[in-house]
Structure formats: structure tokens, C-alpha cells
Design a protein around this motif. Sequence first.
Motif, PDB file in Angstrom:
ATOM      1  N   UNK A   1      32.788  48.126  42.730  1.00  0.00           N
ATOM      2  CA  UNK A   1      32.953  46.833  43.386  1.00  0.00           C
ATOM      3  C   UNK A   1      32.573  45.711  42.428  1.00  0.00           C
ATOM      4  N   UNK A   2      31.984  44.667  42.978  1.00  0.00           N
ATOM      5  CA  UNK A   2      31.562  43.550  42.144  1.00  0.00           C
ATOM      6  C   UNK A   2      32.434  42.331  42.342  1.00  0.00           C
ATOM      7  N   UNK A   3      32.204  41.297  41.522  1.00  0.00           N
ATOM      8  CA  UNK A   3      32.888  40.022  41.693  1.00  0.00           C
ATOM      9  C   UNK A   3      33.796  39.696  40.540  1.00  0.00           C
ATOM     10  N   UNK A   4      34.821  38.886  40.833  1.00  0.00           N
ATOM     11  CA  UNK A   4      35.793  38.488  39.822  1.00  0.00           C
ATOM     12  C   UNK A   4      35.711  36.969  39.630  1.00  0.00           C
ATOM     13  N   UNK A   5      35.735  36.542  38.363  1.00  0.00           N
ATOM     14  CA  UNK A   5      35.753  35.135  37.987  1.00  0.00           C
ATOM     15  C   UNK A   5      37.104  34.780  37.377  1.00  0.00           C
ATOM     16  N   UNK A   6      37.507  33.523  37.541  1.00  0.00           N
ATOM     17  CA  UNK A   6      38.705  33.082  36.832  1.00  0.00           C
ATOM     18  C   UNK A   6      38.317  32.600  35.438  1.00  0.00           C
ATOM     19  N   UNK A   7      39.277  32.034  34.731  1.00  0.00           N
ATOM     20  CA  UNK A   7      39.045  31.651  33.335  1.00  0.00           C
ATOM     21  C   UNK A   7      37.986  30.568  33.193  1.00  0.00           C
ATOM     22  N   UNK A   8      37.765  29.788  34.246  1.00  0.00           N
ATOM     23  CA  UNK A   8      36.794  28.693  34.185  1.00  0.00           C
ATOM     24  C   UNK A   8      35.407  29.111  34.671  1.00  0.00           C
ATOM     25  N   UNK A   9      35.263  30.384  35.091  1.00  0.00           N
ATOM     26  CA  UNK A   9      33.993  30.834  35.624  1.00  0.00           C
ATOM     27  C   UNK A   9      33.850  30.629  37.113  1.00  0.00           C
ATOM     28  N   UNK A  10      34.927  30.279  37.785  1.00  0.00           N
ATOM     29  CA  UNK A  10      34.907  30.064  39.225  1.00  0.00           C
ATOM     30  C   UNK A  10      35.028  31.397  39.952  1.00  0.00           C
ATOM     31  N   UNK A  11      34.190  31.604  40.963  1.00  0.00           N
ATOM     32  CA  UNK A  11      34.217  32.853  41.722  1.00  0.00           C
ATOM     33  C   UNK A  11      35.487  32.928  42.564  1.00  0.00           C
TER      34      UNK A  11
ATOM     35  N   UNK B   1      36.464  36.375  44.166  1.00  0.00           N
ATOM     36  CA  UNK B   1      36.467  37.492  45.095  1.00  0.00           C
ATOM     37  C   UNK B   1      35.238  38.358  44.870  1.00  0.00           C
ATOM     38  N   UNK B   2      34.648  38.865  45.952  1.00  0.00           N
ATOM     39  CA  UNK B   2      33.578  39.847  45.874  1.00  0.00           C
ATOM     40  C   UNK B   2      34.053  41.102  46.598  1.00  0.00           C
ATOM     41  N   UNK B   3      33.972  42.235  45.921  1.00  0.00           N
ATOM     42  CA  UNK B   3      34.464  43.494  46.488  1.00  0.00           C
ATOM     43  C   UNK B   3      33.320  44.471  46.677  1.00  0.00           C
ATOM     44  N   UNK B   4      33.361  45.210  47.783  1.00  0.00           N
ATOM     45  CA  UNK B   4      32.449  46.324  48.007  1.00  0.00           C
ATOM     46  C   UNK B   4      33.254  47.611  47.902  1.00  0.00           C
TER      47      UNK B   4
ATOM     48  N   UNK C   1      25.590  33.713  52.109  1.00  0.00           N
ATOM     49  CA  UNK C   1      24.426  32.903  51.739  1.00  0.00           C
ATOM     50  C   UNK C   1      24.439  32.582  50.247  1.00  0.00           C
ATOM     51  N   UNK C   2      24.706  33.581  49.420  1.00  0.00           N
ATOM     52  CA  UNK C   2      24.619  33.397  47.974  1.00  0.00           C
ATOM     53  C   UNK C   2      25.913  32.883  47.352  1.00  0.00           C
ATOM     54  N   UNK C   3      27.048  33.263  47.912  1.00  0.00           N
ATOM     55  CA  UNK C   3      28.342  32.905  47.343  1.00  0.00           C
ATOM     56  C   UNK C   3      29.236  32.303  48.427  1.00  0.00           C
ATOM     57  N   UNK C   4      28.870  31.161  48.982  1.00  0.00           N
ATOM     58  CA  UNK C   4      29.627  30.596  50.108  1.00  0.00           C
ATOM     59  C   UNK C   4      31.091  30.356  49.772  1.00  0.00           C
ATOM     60  N   UNK C   5      31.947  30.739  50.718  1.00  0.00           N
ATOM     61  CA  UNK C   5      33.378  30.525  50.550  1.00  0.00           C
ATOM     62  C   UNK C   5      34.098  31.600  49.776  1.00  0.00           C
ATOM     63  N   UNK C   6      33.386  32.593  49.244  1.00  0.00           N
ATOM     64  CA  UNK C   6      34.025  33.651  48.461  1.00  0.00           C
ATOM     65  C   UNK C   6      34.404  34.807  49.388  1.00  0.00           C
ATOM     66  N   UNK C   7      35.672  35.202  49.417  1.00  0.00           N
ATOM     67  CA  UNK C   7      36.074  36.315  50.287  1.00  0.00           C
ATOM     68  C   UNK C   7      35.421  37.629  49.870  1.00  0.00           C
ATOM     69  N   UNK C   8      35.100  38.463  50.840  1.00  0.00           N
ATOM     70  CA  UNK C   8      34.541  39.796  50.607  1.00  0.00           C
ATOM     71  C   UNK C   8      35.553  40.829  51.091  1.00  0.00           C
ATOM     72  N   UNK C   9      35.941  41.748  50.200  1.00  0.00           N
ATOM     73  CA  UNK C   9      36.938  42.758  50.546  1.00  0.00           C
ATOM     74  C   UNK C   9      36.430  44.157  50.215  1.00  0.00           C
ATOM     75  N   UNK C  10      36.776  45.151  51.041  1.00  0.00           N
ATOM     76  CA  UNK C  10      36.511  46.536  50.658  1.00  0.00           C
ATOM     77  C   UNK C  10      37.562  47.003  49.665  1.00  0.00           C
ATOM     78  N   UNK C  11      37.185  47.884  48.748  1.00  0.00           N
ATOM     79  CA  UNK C  11      38.156  48.423  47.820  1.00  0.00           C
ATOM     80  C   UNK C  11      37.829  49.861  47.485  1.00  0.00           C
ATOM     81  N   UNK C  12      38.852  50.586  47.063  1.00  0.00           N
ATOM     82  CA  UNK C  12      38.671  51.928  46.519  1.00  0.00           C
ATOM     83  C   UNK C  12      38.710  51.828  45.006  1.00  0.00           C
ATOM     84  N   UNK C  13      37.728  52.394  44.352  1.00  0.00           N
ATOM     85  CA  UNK C  13      37.707  52.355  42.896  1.00  0.00           C
ATOM     86  C   UNK C  13      38.788  53.258  42.326  1.00  0.00           C
TER      87      UNK C  13
END
Length: 466
Positions: free
Chosen positions: A200-210, A212-215, A395-407
Motif C-alpha cells: 500500500x502507501x501513498x502516491x505523490x505527483x511531480x510537485x509533491x502533492x498527495x 492517493x493513499x492505498x491500503x 486527520x493527517x491527510x485531509x482530502x486524500x482518497x483512501x482505496x484498497x488495493x491488491x499488491x
Amino acid sequence: MGRTTGWLTAAALLAGPQAATAQGRPDQRAFFDLYKELVETDTTISKGDCTRAAAQIAGRMKRAGYTTQDITLFSVPEHPKEGGIVAVLPGSDKTLKPMLLLGHLDVVEADPKDWTRDPFKLVEEDGYYYARGTVDDKAMSAIWADTMIRLKAGKQVPKRTIKLALTCGEETTFAWNGAQWLTKNRPDLIAAEFVLNEGGGGRLDETGKRQLLAIQVGEKAAQNYTFTATNPGGHSSQPVPDNAIYELAAAIRAVQGYEFPVRFTDTTRAFFGATAKAQGGEVGGAITRLLANPEDKAADAIVSRDKAFHSTLRTTCVTTLVKAGHAENALPQSATANVNCRIFPGETVDATLAKLKELAGPKVTVTANQPVRPTAKPPALDPKILGPVTRIAAKHFPGVPVLPLMSTGATDGVFFAALGIPVYGVPGIFIDKDLGGIHGLNERIRVRSLHDGRDYLHDLVLAYAG
């Protein structure tokens, strides 16, 4: 770690700006000291020492108040440098089953000649930490150890018992694997209701903007196969059609041209469903059609233009190593290839072997390499697990979508899943689109991402532990 990239291409998802992180807090300085020591301790299988790294962490834990009864350092005589550590922080409510924090101490090989910087010296440069293991998996391993130390030093008693297991051997299939050894020889020591792991983990764009956060909820199984073609050989001045290299090449091309069928789990259905809504357009429409009919070849072709989506949809097999011939002026007597497969949950090593034999044809033998790891078993999309992730992430990453994923990769979680313990990949560490050089050159992590991820994971552990 065979780390996933399936979620990294959902580039249209909304994001919020990163919050500022103070770097000068006393607790951050103590954590950084632990992290730096761990990163700068070489733990490659070829010449490193996981046992030393485990002992360093044990020393820090004892200084925080853990006793020798709370800490188990383990290894075997045949692999004295591939040891690990298990630590236990007892909870106050014995009706609650323990939780386990899992990480691995070993790292992928790194040749200093190839790197811009010394791979075993932590360097801060332009807002990044550079070194082998800065992400995989010493970021999470250091955070888990730090969390255990902070709780003990602060005399915080959780309701749920918290266990920590940091092991060696995750990155190399032929290495002695500490997680596997624990599940076979000390299942009582690591028994838990659930495991929190990498993935899982989070993805940033080229500017460092969050973005997506994946579990991670489920993963593929990694399995290597050997293709072998043999021939009597002879003088190269008199070539014949019966050539071991040509026969092996034909088998490899057959594997290259084969597509395993599309499959879905509950996790990948949820992931692709959310991605279809976020992306829209041609790709979003194709995903929707494929969810309705996995045999829709036209939709599959559109979705699979993205290599990460392609791998998330099916078992994949790819040739990674080739060795052939014995002299430049002789016909080859043998030719071998390693084919690395990532097997979709629910499919088996034996069934994949049967398909590869069919593709290779009668002139090439195919065998499954040892060790054969357990087949991945996807855990449930359990609200008791996903709920705290969503709440703490908001709380920590407001506005960032959280998605489940399969590795699309594989972790040591397969050994715990084989015991019936569900494993979830929960790191809140946001990395760049290229995965921060994990397994490659100049591995790096943003300074802010490391410290923000530490704060997030600490709160997440507290939420599960009560």
C-alpha cells in the motif's frame, strides 16, 4: 519487497496539499537517530548483517524500559547474520487478541559503483533522504520500533497487546526467511488477530502533492520457474536446426505472447470500481465493461495499456534471467531461463506450472524453483481494519482518497496468512511516482513524507490498540 504499482496510475484522483511538518521536535530527533542507524547498517544478504541491526534495535528498546523477557532475538546457526527480533508490549485487556507490527530488515543489493551516493550512508539532499532501504523497508521498520519505544518510555499501556516482528530474508527467495521461520517454529510468539505490514502507501505527483493513499488487502504469490533446453551440441561450423538456444527462445516467446485470464477479488473490484469513477473517459468505460464481463477482450486491451492495471488483473510471467552455451565456437549444449511469475490469489503454483509446460512445448523442460512459498490468501475488506485507516488518514491527510488495493508484488505476509492471520499493508508513507528508486539506483524518500508517515502510523497503532 515486491512492491505494488497498481494504484500509482490513478492520476486523476483528487488530492490536498501536504501539511507542514516541524523537523525539530525532540521525538523526531530520537526517531531520526534510530532510522539513520538502521539505514546505515548494511543488511544485504551477500555481506550485510540483519542480526546486528536487530540487536541495535533491542538495545534501544531495553533503554526505553523493555526487559529481556519482552524481547526475543532469534537466528539459526546456519545463518547467524540473518536474525531478527520480536518484542511484546502487553495490553491491559486480555480479552482482546494481540496485533502484530511486521517489517523486514534486509534490503536489496546495492553496488556503490553504480550509485551517485554511497548506498549505505544516509544523505539528506534537496528535501530527500538517499540510501538503500530509506523506503523498503527500513522506513516502516524504524517507525514500528519507534512506536513501541515511545509507548514504553511514555508508560502508555494499550488495551490490546502489541507485538513487533522485524525479520530478514524478505527480499531474496533463496535466503533464510525469518518470518517463515517464526510462523513454523514459534507461532505462539507471533500469534495475533491481525498483522500490519508493508504494501500500500501513498502516491505523490511531480510537485509533491498527495494524490492517493492505498491500503493493501491481498497480494500475489511470487514463484520462479526454470526453463531448460539441452542438446548434444557440436562444432559451430556445421550448424543444425536442433539448437538448444533456439528451442529455449521459442519457449520464451510463447510465454511472452500468452495472457493469463482476467480475474477479480473483492479488493480489486473495489479498487477498479473507484478508479473507473475517478478516471472516466475511455479507460473508465473500459474498466466498467471489464468488471461486468472479465472476458471482454476489447475492454481488457484498453485497460491493460497501463502496465500496473494489466498486472493487477491477472497472473503474469516474465523471463528475467537467461544462460546459454559453453564456448563461442560450439553449438550450445544447454540453455536455461528463469521465468518469474506473480500468481493471482486463488490460482496455484502447480496450475501455473502446467500452463508454462504447455507453452514451452516438448523440447523444453519446466520446473518450479524451490522454495515454493504459500499461495496468497486475500483477507476480508474488514471495516474494523479499514475504518481506522480511513479515519486517521482523514486527520493527517485531509482530502486524500483512501482505496484498497491488491499488491502485484509479494511480501512476507503470505506466511502469516497461511496461519489464518489476516495481513494488511498500511504504510502512510507517500512516495514519488517512480517509487523512489526502490530496488533500483539512488533509493530515496522525501523528508516530509517520512516524518508525516511516522505520525500517521503512530496514531493508527493507537487506534487499533485502544
